[in-house]
Design a protein around this motif. Structure first.
Motif, PDB file in Angstrom:
ATOM      1  N   ILE A 231      17.545   7.910  26.306  1.00 13.45           N
ATOM      2  CA  ILE A 231      18.727   7.399  27.011  1.00 13.45           C
ATOM      3  C   ILE A 231      18.672   7.874  28.459  1.00 13.45           C
ATOM      4  O   ILE A 231      18.483   9.068  28.714  1.00 13.45           O
ATOM      5  N   PRO A 232      18.838   6.974  29.450  1.00 14.12           N
ATOM      6  CA  PRO A 232      18.856   7.418  30.851  1.00 14.12           C
ATOM      7  C   PRO A 232      19.949   8.461  31.083  1.00 14.12           C
ATOM      8  O   PRO A 232      21.056   8.355  30.540  1.00 14.12           O
ATOM      9  N   GLY A 233      19.605   9.467  31.858  1.00 11.49           N
ATOM     10  CA  GLY A 233      20.523  10.583  32.065  1.00 11.49           C
ATOM     11  C   GLY A 233      21.860  10.166  32.618  1.00 11.49           C
ATOM     12  O   GLY A 233      22.911  10.624  32.167  1.00 11.49           O
ATOM     13  N   ILE A 234      21.860   9.265  33.614  1.00  6.92           N
ATOM     14  CA  ILE A 234      23.119   8.880  34.235  1.00  6.92           C
ATOM     15  C   ILE A 234      23.998   8.094  33.257  1.00  6.92           C
ATOM     16  O   ILE A 234      25.226   8.210  33.276  1.00  6.92           O
ATOM     17  N   MET A 235      23.363   7.304  32.350  1.00  9.43           N
ATOM     18  CA  MET A 235      24.143   6.580  31.350  1.00  9.43           C
ATOM     19  C   MET A 235      24.752   7.544  30.341  1.00  9.43           C
ATOM     20  O   MET A 235      25.885   7.359  29.882  1.00  9.43           O
ATOM     21  N   LEU A 236      24.009   8.592  30.005  1.00  3.95           N
ATOM     22  CA  LEU A 236      24.525   9.578  29.059  1.00  3.95           C
ATOM     23  C   LEU A 236      25.700  10.345  29.667  1.00  3.95           C
ATOM     24  O   LEU A 236      26.686  10.639  28.983  1.00  3.95           O
ATOM     25  N   VAL A 237      25.601  10.657  30.962  1.00  8.55           N
ATOM     26  CA  VAL A 237      26.709  11.344  31.626  1.00  8.55           C
ATOM     27  C   VAL A 237      27.940  10.460  31.657  1.00  8.55           C
ATOM     28  O   VAL A 237      29.071  10.919  31.443  1.00  8.55           O
ATOM     29  N   ILE A 238      27.755   9.171  31.924  1.00 11.77           N
ATOM     30  CA  ILE A 238      28.894   8.245  31.936  1.00 11.77           C
ATOM     31  C   ILE A 238      29.541   8.185  30.558  1.00 11.77           C
ATOM     32  O   ILE A 238      30.780   8.198  30.431  1.00 11.77           O
ATOM     33  N   ALA A 239      28.721   8.136  29.501  1.00 10.53           N
ATOM     34  CA  ALA A 239      29.263   8.088  28.147  1.00 10.53           C
ATOM     35  C   ALA A 239      30.040   9.366  27.812  1.00 10.53           C
ATOM     36  O   ALA A 239      31.117   9.310  27.213  1.00 10.53           O
ATOM     37  N   ILE A 240      29.503  10.517  28.207  1.00  6.16           N
ATOM     38  CA  ILE A 240      30.203  11.782  27.940  1.00  6.16           C
ATOM     39  C   ILE A 240      31.504  11.852  28.719  1.00  6.16           C
ATOM     40  O   ILE A 240      32.536  12.308  28.211  1.00  6.16           O
ATOM     41  N   SER A 241      31.500  11.376  29.982  1.00  6.48           N
ATOM     42  CA  SER A 241      32.724  11.375  30.780  1.00  6.48           C
ATOM     43  C   SER A 241      33.781  10.477  30.163  1.00  6.48           C
ATOM     44  O   SER A 241      34.970  10.813  30.127  1.00  6.48           O
ATOM     45  N   LEU A 242      33.352   9.321  29.650  1.00  4.83           N
ATOM     46  CA  LEU A 242      34.312   8.433  28.988  1.00  4.83           C
ATOM     47  C   LEU A 242      34.819   9.047  27.694  1.00  4.83           C
ATOM     48  O   LEU A 242      36.001   8.891  27.344  1.00  4.83           O
ATOM     49  N   ALA A 243      33.940   9.753  26.967  1.00  3.16           N
ATOM     50  CA  ALA A 243      34.364  10.389  25.718  1.00  3.16           C
ATOM     51  C   ALA A 243      35.378  11.498  25.983  1.00  3.16           C
ATOM     52  O   ALA A 243      36.336  11.675  25.235  1.00  3.16           O
ATOM     53  N   ASP A 245      37.348  11.456  28.458  1.00  5.28           N
ATOM     54  CA  ASP A 245      38.515  10.745  29.013  1.00  5.28           C
ATOM     55  C   ASP A 245      39.073  11.461  30.235  1.00  5.28           C
ATOM     56  O   ASP A 245      40.298  11.632  30.377  1.00  5.28           O
ATOM     57  N   SER A 246      38.203  11.888  31.105  1.00  7.22           N
ATOM     58  CA  SER A 246      38.666  12.540  32.330  1.00  7.22           C
ATOM     59  C   SER A 246      37.557  12.506  33.365  1.00  7.22           C
ATOM     60  O   SER A 246      36.385  12.352  33.038  1.00  7.22           O
ATOM     61  N   LYS A 247      37.969  12.633  34.621  1.00  7.62           N
ATOM     62  CA  LYS A 247      37.038  12.731  35.736  1.00  7.62           C
ATOM     63  C   LYS A 247      37.384  13.974  36.529  1.00  7.62           C
ATOM     64  O   LYS A 247      38.533  14.394  36.569  1.00  7.62           O
ATOM     65  N   GLY A 248      36.383  14.543  37.173  1.00  8.00           N
ATOM     66  CA  GLY A 248      36.648  15.727  37.959  1.00  8.00           C
ATOM     67  C   GLY A 248      35.447  16.638  37.994  1.00  8.00           C
ATOM     68  O   GLY A 248      34.366  16.328  37.463  1.00  8.00           O
ATOM     69  N   VAL A 249      35.638  17.795  38.622  1.00  4.85           N
ATOM     70  CA  VAL A 249      34.528  18.720  38.828  1.00  4.85           C
ATOM     71  C   VAL A 249      34.003  19.252  37.506  1.00  4.85           C
ATOM     72  O   VAL A 249      32.810  19.171  37.204  1.00  4.85           O
ATOM     73  N   TRP A 250      34.892  19.791  36.663  1.00  8.57           N
ATOM     74  CA  TRP A 250      34.435  20.437  35.433  1.00  8.57           C
ATOM     75  C   TRP A 250      33.905  19.430  34.418  1.00  8.57           C
ATOM     76  O   TRP A 250      32.980  19.730  33.662  1.00  8.57           O
ATOM     77  N   THR A 251      34.460  18.241  34.414  1.00  7.01           N
ATOM     78  CA  THR A 251      33.911  17.208  33.538  1.00  7.01           C
ATOM     79  C   THR A 251      32.485  16.868  33.934  1.00  7.01           C
ATOM     80  O   THR A 251      31.596  16.709  33.086  1.00  7.01           O
ATOM     81  N   SER A 252      32.239  16.783  35.248  1.00  5.22           N
ATOM     82  CA  SER A 252      30.880  16.513  35.722  1.00  5.22           C
ATOM     83  C   SER A 252      29.940  17.661  35.367  1.00  5.22           C
ATOM     84  O   SER A 252      28.797  17.435  34.957  1.00  5.22           O
TER      85      SER A 252
END
Length: 391
Positions: A231-243, A245-252
């Motif tokens: 799985i491409p890394g950036i797609m996996l990060v997007i999926a984890i961020s959606l899971a 359900d938040s955006k921000g420094v610590w989520t990243s």
């Protein structure tokens, strides 16, 4: 009759001093100039990140001051500010910057070209707002003097001024680009550190179990690694961020860390497969040591070199991944100063005079920091190689 000279006593060669392996690793690393340059830049960025607001030219790089005339100014801009004093009583009615500020409360400081005190029933100070060179001068504005000196009786001696130089210019909100660039080191180094710690903890645990236990456990965990690896890394990060359900420094931070453990797990698994049949491991089993003790106290310490090299590589990869996420708007959210977000802001202004340096400066900072980690990683790889000569 000549007497033969007595032979000189033989001089014994000094016995070689036994050195631990770490001594030769340090010697090789210190002799590697590119690695030392990279380490020096990393230490400099770390110092800037730790000092934070103490070393910033502007102590509020995330605030939107609302100074429209300071937006997108070139590097080297020098501005004089009128600073507001500390009021010693309730603010009187009419404390507004009527024309320029459109009825809003007066800010803490104003960029000005000139200021003069005008006495009257209500003493006031008349200021000419600062305007960029080559533009039409702004009209003078009248302020209540008492609100700006913060004392009574209000006198012109109570006015306070400060001067500020924007060495790298200002962004589209009129904020100091240099201050935001310096504070952005916190985000880049922070996300790299958290990502490396998460990837090491998770990767070492999974890789050690897979390599030491073997059998169906190894096959199962190797399958999980293969799926995550595909799985491409950036797609996996997007999926984890959606899971989450938040955006921000610590989520990243967490999302990037959870995508980089596979590299560590594969290295640990390979090393574990080659070491689990070693003599010292067999001796440990004979002595009755538990599997967990053999893994954590005897096997993993023998992988220090490869793991340190891999950690520097993951550090650089995490910085690039965070910059890409912030550029897409999925990482650190504004107004926090992230280098990827700053590149995005400059990219939106490409084609204008300000777009070039607003894109170039954070992009150069990302490149230099990633290059430093790569140079350090290459130096560590050579330092841990026993075939590399020691000067």
């Amino acid at each position: 009759m000549a007497v033969a000279a007595a032979p000189a006593p033989a001089v014994e060669a000094p016995a070689s001093v036994a050195r631990p392996p770490g001594y030769y690793v340090r010697r090789r690393l210190l002799q590697n100039k590119p690695a030392m340059l990279g380490l020096g830049f990393i230490l400099l960025c770390t110092l800037v990140a730790l000092l934070g607001y103490w070393v910033l030219p502007d102590d509020s790089p995330s605030a939107n001051h609302g100074f429209a005339q300071l937006q997108k100014q070139p590097p080297g801009l020098h501005v004089r500010f009128l600073q507001r004093g500390q009021a010693d009583s309730a603010q009187p009615a009419g404390n507004i910057f009527t024309t320029w500020w459109r009825g809003q409360d007066a800010p803490e400081e104003l960029p000005i070209t000139s200021a003069r005190v005008v006495p009257g029933p209500v003493d006031s100070v008349v200021v000419r707002p600062w305007s960029a060179p080559g533009t039409r001068p702004l009209a003078e504005q009248r302020l209540v003097l008492r609100d700006w000196v913060g004392s009574r009786p209000a006198t012109s001696q109570g006015l306070r001024y400060t001067e500020r130089t924007y060495w790298l210019g200002t962004d589209k909100a009129g904020r100091d680009e240099l201050s935001r660039l310096l504070l952005g080191t916190r985000v880049s180094l922070g996300i790299g550190l958290v990502a490396v710690l998460i990837s090491l903890a998770l990767g070492m645990a999974i890789g050690a179990v897979a390599g030491y236990v073997g059998g169906w456990v190894d096959s199962l965990l190797l399958g999980v690694m293969t799926v995550v690896w595909s799985i491409p890394g950036i797609m996996l990060v997007i999926a984890i961020s959606l899971a989450l359900d938040s955006k921000g420094v610590w989520t990243s931070f967490v999302a990037v860390g959870l995508t980089m453990w596979v590299d560590v797990a594969r290295v640990v698994r390979g090393q574990m497969l080659s070491l689990r049949s070693a003599t010292f491991v067999e001796a440990g089993r004979v002595l009755g040591l538990t599997q967990s003790r053999l893994i954590w106290r005897h096997l993993l310490p023998n992988m220090t070199g490869p793991l340190i090299v891999l950690a520097t590589s993951n550090f650089a990869a995490a910085i690039l991944l965070e910059a890409g996420l912030s550029f897409l708007g999925l990482g650190v959210q504004p107004p926090a100063p992230s280098w990827g977000l700053m590149v995005n802001e400059g990219f939106q202004l490409l084609g204008t005079e300000a777009g070039l340096w607003l894109t170039l400066m954070p992009g150069l900072a990302i490149s230099l920091l990633v290059l430093s980690f790569n140079l350090l990683g290459n130096g560590l790889r050579d330092a841990y190689d026993p075939k590399t000569p020691v000067g």
